[in-house]
Design a protein around this motif. Structure first.
Motif, short mmCIF file in Angstrom:
data_model
loop_
_atom_site.label_atom_id
_atom_site.label_comp_id
_atom_site.label_asym_id
_atom_site.label_seq_id
_atom_site.Cartn_x
_atom_site.Cartn_y
_atom_site.Cartn_z
N HIS A 95 34.83 45.91 42.58
CA HIS A 95 36.13 45.76 41.94
C HIS A 95 37.18 46.49 42.76
CE1 HIS A 95 39.16 45.33 38.82
NE2 HIS A 95 39.45 46.61 38.98
N CYS A 96 38.23 45.75 43.15
CA CYS A 96 39.29 46.35 43.96
C CYS A 96 40.33 47.00 43.04
CB CYS A 96 39.96 45.30 44.84
SG CYS A 96 41.30 46.01 45.84
N ASN A 97 40.51 48.29 43.24
CA ASN A 97 41.50 49.01 42.43
C ASN A 97 42.93 48.64 42.80
OD1 ASN A 97 39.57 50.54 40.99
ND2 ASN A 97 39.38 51.98 42.70
N ASN A 98 43.07 48.00 43.95
CA ASN A 98 44.41 47.64 44.41
C ASN A 98 44.84 46.27 43.91
OD1 ASN A 98 46.16 46.49 47.10
ND2 ASN A 98 46.74 48.44 46.20
N CYS A 99 44.09 45.23 44.24
CA CYS A 99 44.49 43.88 43.84
C CYS A 99 43.81 43.45 42.56
CB CYS A 99 44.23 42.87 44.95
SG CYS A 99 42.49 42.62 45.33
N ASN A 100 42.97 44.32 42.03
CA ASN A 100 42.37 44.11 40.71
C ASN A 100 41.37 42.96 40.65
OD1 ASN A 100 42.32 45.25 38.14
ND2 ASN A 100 43.45 43.51 37.31
N VAL A 131 38.59 49.73 47.44
CA VAL A 131 39.58 48.85 48.04
C VAL A 131 38.85 47.73 48.77
CG1 VAL A 131 41.62 48.72 49.51
CG2 VAL A 131 41.04 50.87 48.37
N CYS A 132 39.27 46.51 48.48
CA CYS A 132 38.57 45.36 49.06
C CYS A 132 39.02 45.10 50.50
CB CYS A 132 38.79 44.12 48.21
SG CYS A 132 40.41 43.35 48.41
N ASP A 133 38.34 44.22 51.17
CA ASP A 133 38.63 43.93 52.58
C ASP A 133 40.04 43.39 52.78
OD1 ASP A 133 37.93 41.67 51.18
OD2 ASP A 133 36.87 40.72 52.83
ZN LIG Z 1 41.95 44.12 46.83
#
Ligand SMILES: [Zn+2]
Ligand SMILES: [Mn+2]
Ligand SMILES: [Mn+2]
Ligand SMILES: [Zn+2]
Lengths: 138, 138
Positions: A95-100, A131-133
């Motif tokens: 789960h990306c905390n940035n883009c959700n 944080v995702c790629d």
């Molecule tokens: Zn993301």
DNA sequence: TTATAAATGCACTTCCGTTGCATTGTATTT
DNA sequence: AAATACAATGCAACGGAAGTGCATTTATAA
């Protein structure tokens, strides 16, 4: 290559317009989706129908449910060859905390976890947050 | 051995009757509890107060929140010396499918998980479901 | 004691998941 | 093809849990 129709038939559920659409929607997405996501994509359809369609898919091991800790249930297509009916497909979820966004890391299986004596492990849920790629820029 | 009063003071939150009671309640329990559990234990208290008390405890790293996949948030006391404020205490949680109890396996830390290139891991949630020691009879 | 801020209690809201039931649609049998 | 049986859909409503606004009480500090 099986068509979606053939897939549904092989699972003994009826082929309907709605089911085909929802399947295609899930297949296009690279990420796990919420019921609201589906709802927004098909504004003409009723929430309940979407809900029950997804539930049916889940029972038939066409999709799997993901609890990523956001409190909102997400769904994603199962991999071909996964056997969710029998045992959970033990891949990680991120789960990306940035883009959700929440995605299946199907290549990354959950390692064997040792539990204390007397405990019996039947199922494991592992969610990594970070944080995702796409967002990390690495 | 710190008293509860001293603990609360060290975290810069006021010592109140309700907080002491809730802390003691959590300390007695060996398992993670829901807000409803606390509610039932203190019928005279208002749900909101209990809710906010637990939230305060969480912010101050006195308790940590557990998402065990049941859809109901659970809470448990942090171990002494845990530093939830800075980084999550990466121990496992176990949910018993039989007695429905969720417990902290504080001795069992989450192993290092490799994530794909470009992904940054910040936090991990690992829940094992199965049968607990009390229920397995082993 | 008085002033200040935090804690508590009550009411209310929102969101998601879920169910009941009537209606529509699909498949099967005669 | 018509009749039957059953599954899918749509609409409405419910329930549980989390969360918020605001007035009131309680604790600390001036
Ligand atoms: Zn993301
Ligand atoms: Mn997945
Ligand atoms: Mn724990
Ligand atoms: Zn048990």
């Amino acid at each position: 290559m099986k068509t979606i129709e053939q897939l549904l038939e092989s699972k003994n559920i009826r082929v309907t317009a709605m089911r085909l659409l929802i399947y295609k929607f899930l297949a296009e997405k690279q990420v796990a989706v919420t019921l609201s996501d589906i709802e927004n994509a098909f504004e003409k359809a009723d929430r309940t129908t979407l809900y029950r369609t997804v539930k049916t898919f889940e029972e038939k091991a066409i999709v799997h449910q993901i609890d990523d800790g956001t409190g909102i249930t997400k769904y994603a297509l199962c991999e071909k060859g996964c056997n969710c009916e029998i045992e959970t497909d033990l891949h990680l979820h991120f789960h990306c905390n940035n883009c959700n966004v929440t995605i299946c890391l199907t290549e990354h299986k959950i390692p064997q976890i040792k539990v204390p004596d007397g405990f019996i492990s039947e199922d494991i849920n592992l969610v990594i947050k970070g944080v995702c790629d796409k967002c990390s820029g690495l």
